[in-house]
Design an enzyme around this catalytic site. Structure first.
Site, mmCIF file in Angstrom:
data_model
loop_
_atom_site.group_PDB
_atom_site.id
_atom_site.type_symbol
_atom_site.label_atom_id
_atom_site.label_comp_id
_atom_site.label_asym_id
_atom_site.label_seq_id
_atom_site.Cartn_x
_atom_site.Cartn_y
_atom_site.Cartn_z
ATOM 1 N N CYS A 116 0.860 -1.177 0.000
ATOM 2 C CA CYS A 116 0.000 0.000 0.000
ATOM 3 C C CYS A 116 0.901 1.232 0.000
ATOM 4 O O CYS A 116 1.969 1.205 0.593
ATOM 5 C CB CYS A 116 -0.872 0.044 1.250
ATOM 6 S SG CYS A 116 -1.714 -1.489 1.617
ATOM 7 N N GLN A 117 0.448 2.320 -0.615
ATOM 8 C CA GLN A 117 1.233 3.554 -0.568
ATOM 9 C C GLN A 117 1.154 4.185 0.813
ATOM 10 O O GLN A 117 2.031 4.910 1.228
ATOM 11 C CB GLN A 117 0.730 4.538 -1.610
ATOM 12 C CG GLN A 117 1.238 4.194 -2.983
ATOM 13 C CD GLN A 117 1.115 5.358 -3.943
ATOM 14 O OE1 GLN A 117 0.894 6.500 -3.566
ATOM 15 N NE2 GLN A 117 1.273 5.054 -5.212
#
Lengths: 404, 136
Positions: free
Chosen positions: B49-50
């Protein structure tokens, strides 16, 4: 030519995403393709497709001629001395890895030094880290100042008798800051050190003249300048390319082979084993023709105006930070909404039809140094408009409200 | 706030504009039970995930209880939806959960592993926690 006429050359720009007109501002990642490029690829496969440099039949001859014409087009575009200085690769990453492997094998020994900068994309950092780990050479890093700009005074101090190569990006893929690569090259050459320039973020936005730059290697990817992906270029001065061993080996890069020994072709064929990406090469030629027809000066000035408008708009907006300070930027601008996570901003913009990049942009050390966290990056190309920039600024304002 | 699946689906479907959907998701994220700070660790962090995402679960009397958090607001809202679907269910149910209802609220187009919100990574971790608990 009007911008609307020009945009009609790029069919994907007419697309809608999430029910909104596409605003594509992720050009530093990849650019879209005009009809002239995709038509050229189709024409190649419909009329000329063949394996080149081996068979004697007509198609092989035509495809081989087209491939060499593309090489000559790249030579002319870069103002290289000879087309034998142009090696086709799969892209910037392969070009740099090729030099790290072959230049490393030929010239880098334990205790030698390679100079990189704190601004590099991972593609121009990790291959040199690996080379240093393998050979016992030392990686020296040119630092940046608080504006995100390279400190040239440090470069002067870092180059010494053990320096084998200086490698630097022409334009930052994060802040769009343009490095003084002529000056850097002159500084390195004054100490007889060769220079590699990573042109991935410059090639589509800036006229490149390798003769004037006097750099020893210049690398870029076709897909960043409107051609197909999977084709790229390694320019190397003739005497350097001819002094390097092959990288990958196989068919087409040898003059004679026995079961025990092989004799290698000279550059560029020495570095081009296996069946070549001819469609990619001719698509790159078509892309360069497209850009030349518009004129690089026009493109640079149009894109520069868009980036200035964006930077002004962001600086006027409360609660935003623009990263890096420079007189000249090229293609990219990184910023943050101070109170919001960049991933949230990216998701809001996406649903508004706006494509930007969020994250650390494959340049973690630089992003950490200038922003301390992930950023939002907008990057322009020749087909972007003032309206695109205004839509982005509106989108950021909306994101600020939703994410307050 | 009503965090039942049916209610979330109704509320999301009632909002046509994605900006309104996001505002609703963010409000769900704000209602998410705060995660025990001791559980915020490398072990509970989810890659891919960013934004940072953490998920922890414990099984009490055969029912799984989830805690989670994210440093991004929309992701925390999406996390709240996912956890509302599985919270209180048996480990076997969680391990086999199809999450089809996410499609009804328009989030399934975000299932590609590279998407910023990392929904695919979140779902994969939740199922894994279910499978781990049911094999214990």
């Amino acid at each position: 030519m009007s911008i609307d006429t020009l945009r009609a050359d790029f069919p994907i720009l007419a697309r809608q995403v999430h029910g909104k007109a596409l605003v594509y501002l992720d050009n530093a990642a990849t650019t879209h393709k005009p009809y002239s490029v995709t038509d050229r690829i189709v024409a190649f496969y419909e009329n000329e497709n063949a394996g080149i440099n081996r068979s004697l039949h007509a198609l092989a001859d035509e495809a081989g001629t087209a491939y060499e014409a593309a090489r000559e087009a790249v030579r002319a575009y870069l103002n290289a001395h000879s087309s034998s200085e142009i090696v086709f690769t799969s892209g910037t990453t392969e070009s740099i890895n090729l030099i790290a492997a072959t230049f490393g094998e030929a010239f880098v020994r334990e205790g030698d030094e390679i100079v990189v900068t704190a601004m590099e994309h991972h593609a121009n950092l990790v291959p040199w880290q690996r080379l240093c780990n393998k050979t016992g050479a030392v990686l020296r890093v040119v630092p940046i100042d608080e504006s995100g700009v390279l400190r040239l005074d440090s470069l002067e101090e870092l180059i010494n008798g053990r320096t084998r190569l200086v490698t630097v990006t022409h334009v930052s893929n994060v802040t769009g800051i343009v490095n003084p690569v002529s000056e850097i090259t002159a500084m390195a050459h004054a100490r007889d050190v060769p220079v590699l320039i990573d042109g991935a973020q410059a090639i589509a936005h800036h006229a490149i003249d390798v003769a004037a730059l006097d750099c020893d290697f210049y690398v870029f990817s076709g897909h960043k300048i409107y051609s197909a992906a999977g084709i790229g270029v390694l320019y190397g001065k003739h005497h350097w390319l001819d002094s390097l061993p092959p990288h990958h080996s196989g068919g087409g890069m040898v003059t004679s082979v026995s079961l025990e020994h092989s004799h290698f072709e000279r550059a560029p064929l020495r570095f081009e084993p296996g069946t070549r990406n001819v469609a990619g090469a001719v698509s790159l030629e078509a892309a360069l023709e497209y850009v030349m027809a518009l004129g690089m000066e026009e493109i640079t000035s149009h894109e520069g105006a868009l980036l200035r408008r964006l930077e002004e708009g962001l600086r006027e907006m409360k609660g935003t930070t623009v990263h890096g300070e420079a007189d000249r930027r090229c293609c990219s601008l990184s910023f943050n909404l101070d109170a919001a996570h960049p991933a949230d901003v990216g998701m809001v913009l996406d649903k508004l039809g706006i494509a930007v990049r969020t994250g650390t942009h494959c340049a973690q050390p630089y992003v950490d140094a200038i922003a301390g966290k992930a950023t939002i990056r907008a990057s322009v190309a020749l087909y972007n408009t003032r309206k695109d920039i205004d839509k982005l600024l509106d989108g950021i304002e909306r994101a600020a409200v939703i994410l307050r | 706030m009503d965090l039942s699946q049916e209610h979330i689906i109704t509320e999301m479907q009632a909002r046509e504009d994605w900006m309104d959907k996001y505002e609703y998701l963010i409000s769900l994220g704000e209602q998410l039970r705060p995660m025990d700070p001791a559980l915020v660790s490398e072990d509970t962090a989810i890659g891919g995930c960013q934004s940072h995402v953490w998920i922890a679960a414990e099984t009490i009397n055969g029912r799984m209880r989830f805690q989670g958090d994210s440093d991004a607001k929309i992701t925390r809202g999406i996390l709240a939806v996912v956890l509302s679907i599985v919270d209180g269910r048996s480990p076997a149910d969680v391990a086999g959960m199809d999450f089809i209802c996410l499609r009804k609220i328009g989030l399934s187009s975000s299932l590609s592993p590279s998407r910023a919100e990392g929904l695919a990574a979140i779902i994969s971790r939740v199922r894994e926690l279910g499978a781990r608990s049911s094999s214990e």
